[in-house]
Design an enzyme around this catalytic site. Structure first.
Site, PDB file in Angstrom:
ATOM      1  N   GLY A   1       0.826  -1.204   0.000  1.00 51.13           N
ATOM      2  CA  GLY A   1       0.000   0.000   0.000  1.00 51.13           C
ATOM      3  C   GLY A   1       0.861   1.255   0.000  1.00 51.13           C
ATOM      4  O   GLY A   1       2.044   1.224  -0.345  1.00 51.13           O
TER       5      GLY A   1
ATOM      6  N   ALA B   1      25.098  14.391 -24.277  1.00 49.47           N
ATOM      7  CA  ALA B   1      25.379  13.421 -23.215  1.00 49.47           C
ATOM      8  C   ALA B   1      26.738  13.715 -22.586  1.00 49.47           C
ATOM      9  O   ALA B   1      26.919  13.588 -21.365  1.00 49.47           O
ATOM     10  CB  ALA B   1      25.332  12.010 -23.770  1.00 49.47           C
TER      11      ALA B   1
END
Ligand code: HXC
Length: 518
Positions: free
Chosen positions: A167, A405
């Site tokens: 949960g 990058a």
């Protein structure tokens, strides 16, 4: 033996001990049957020599009435000599669920860690919010989340999942710095298989939904998968070796004696990197060759393996390592690798750990899949992390460094203090083949007509490489501090970190915070 009378002073202690040992016996029976340790056995394994001090053991219970306290054990002790606060949910009591008392205990323990400026470790094994306690239990999660956020960046927080974590309860570990799971018994999911089946009709097993494999290989929720509980706990002890107790003290520094093995490994490091830019290799071998005793504790080794992150020591100083991994997807940067890198750089920055970056990156991974996955938004996180980092940063370009990058991977322009490259490094907007096909489109079209395509292309690629791709251009334009012999890399990093040891660039608090993508 007669039953101790809890109304006398000695009797109370005896009754308390008897109650604790009966509860532990019951816990052992239940947990061992599932091949799991009890909460207190886990804490004893975690702390040095099994010594720890439990706090609030009987809160929520009654020694006189023979009722144990809560479904969580909390306490403090030492790990490699340094103080750490820890709690472990006790599944043998009401499924380790969280009610009012458990929530109070966990909040108090986190608060202890905050006040004492010591790391906090949580061992999760619980059915989640105790249904019988309803919204009171839910509210306790809210308090725990808030406290965890308060501690975040102030003291290291690590979660070990040794059972269910179900949960909304999963968000407590998710807010901590590192999550360690075990291969078999750890599960994390927001909604369990029954609810999934009832609401969507999808039939899934616990493992498919939230086992260690899913969270280590796919979702990136976890940072390490251990085979056993013992190994998980041991990994967390090793992680703590590299971390300061809080952001207010310097990271650990160990005595380091230079030795022939390390010197030889550092001298021969060039042999580990093929000169052909297309040939793969394991960059972790390079990292191990350059750090003390070849010891590198990798984090998230199974997730986004096109980049590797972890901790090591250099000349005794604890540092964070980031390196592109050419062995996987040629070391391209994608959404997962970006988020993995960004969060790690932010962690190192929060706790004053210098960042050493090894670059060998052909670019962001191209394609619709990555664009649709949000490479713009998620790739930007790497920039946010490096650009805002204030710790010492040293970058070494091992082989290729192309395009955006390259710039985001700790280049000088994004914030590295010192950046170096090996002599064969290829630094450019893109690889020679791709660049030549754009720049010399007309020449190549003509060559295709007259049958000299291959020779012409090879010549143009060679020209581009010679004129544009070599590291001299970067040195001349100030983007690199030098081209170094591979054999000098370790010493260069050591010298750089010595220089940068006094760096203090923390931003004055003129704004509440930046608003880069989270
Ligand atoms: C009350 C619970 C419970 C719960 C388990 N138990 N979960 N009691 N509230 N949430 C009890 C069981 O009744 C049982 O009691 C004991 O704990 C052990 O559970 P078992 O089911 O026998 O164990 P096991 O077969 O190992 O299964 C464990 C489990 C399963 C996978 C965790 O119990 C389960 O699915 N529980 C519900 C998990 C869940 O959906 N939680 C989410 C709640 S909502 P006895 O007396 O028989 O020993 C939530 C929201 C948080 O957590 C929100 C934060 C914002």
């Amino acid at each position: 033996m007669s039953t101790p009378n809890p109304l006398t002073r000695d009797g109370f202690i005896q009754a308390q001990d008897a109650l604790a040992s009966a509860a532990e016996e019951k816990a052992a029976q239940r947990q061992h049957a599932k091949h799991k340790l009890t909460a207190r056995e886990r804490l004893a394994l975690f702390f040095d020599d099994g010594v720890w001090h439990e706090v609030g053991q009987f809160i929520g219970g009654s020694v006189r009435a023979g009722r144990v306290g809560s479904a969580v054990a909390a306490g403090y002790g030492r790990v490699q000599g340094r103080m750490v606060a820890a709690y472990a949910q006790d599944f043998s009591v009401l499924g380790g669920t969280l009610g009012k008392v458990e929530g109070d205990k966990i909040v108090d323990l986190i608060d202890l860690g905050i006040r004492m400026r010591i790391p906090i470790v949580g061992i999760q094994d619980s059915g989640g919010a105790r249904i019988q306690e309803g919204v009171v239990a839910l509210a306790q999660y809210g308090r725990i989340f808030k406290k965890t956020c308060e501690a975040s960046g102030l003291v290291p927080q690590i979660s070990i999942i040794l059972g269910p974590c179900a949960g909304g309860a999963v968000y407590q570990p998710a807010l901590t710095d590192f999550i360690v799971m075990t291969r078999e018994n750890s599960h994390m999911f927001v909604t369990g298989p029954d609810v999934v089946a009832a609401t969507t009709g999808e039939k899934v097993t616990l493992d498919e939904l939230g086992g260690a494999t899913i969270h280590n290989f796919q979702s990136g929720v976890a940072h390490h998968m251990a085979d056993t509980e013992e190994e998980a706990i041991d990994y967390v002890r090793s992680l703590l070796d590299y971390l300061p107790s809080s952001c207010e003290v310097a990271p650990p520094r160990y005595e380091y004696l230079p030795n022939p093995e390390d010197e030889e490994a550092a001298r021969a490091v060039a042999d580990l990197v093929p000169t052909s830019a297309r040939q793969p290799y394991d960059v972790r071998d390079v990292v191990r060759a350059l750090v003390d005793h070849g010891e590198y504790v990798e984090i998230q080794d199974l997730f986004a393996p096109n980049v590797t992150i972890g901790f090591a020591c250099v000349d005794g100083a604890s540092v964070g390592i980031v390196a592109n991994q050419p062995m996987n997807d040629a070391g391209t940067l994608d959404v997962d690798a970006s988020e993995k890198t960004a969060r790690f750089v932010r962690f190192c920055d929060a706790f004053g750990l210098p960042i050493v970056t090894f670059v060998d990156v052909p670019g962001y991974r191209p394609g619709t899949e990555q664009e649709q996955a949000g490479i713009i938004r998620r790739g930007a996180k790497v920039i946010v992390a490096y650009a805002n980092a204030t710790v010492p940063m040293v970058t070494v370009i091992l082989r290729k460094a192309y395009g955006g990058a390259y710039i985001v991977m700790g280049s000088k322009s994004i914030g590295a203090d010192l950046a170096f490259a090996w002599p064969d490094a290829q630094i450019a907007v893109m690889g020679a083949e791709g660049a030549a096909s754009i720049m010399y489109r007309r020449e190549l079209a003509a060559a295709r007509e007259d049958g000299s395509f291959e020779e012409t292309k090879a010549a143009l690629v060679a020209r581009y490489e010679e004129e544009t791709v070599n590291p001299e251009v970067s040195v001349a334009s100030g983007q690199l501090d030098g081209i170094i012999r591979p054999a000098d890399t370790r010493q260069t990093i050591i010298d750089s970190l010595h220089l940068l040891a006094s760096k203090d660039q923390r931003a004055p608090h003129v704004k509440r915070h930046d608003n880069g993508p989270l």
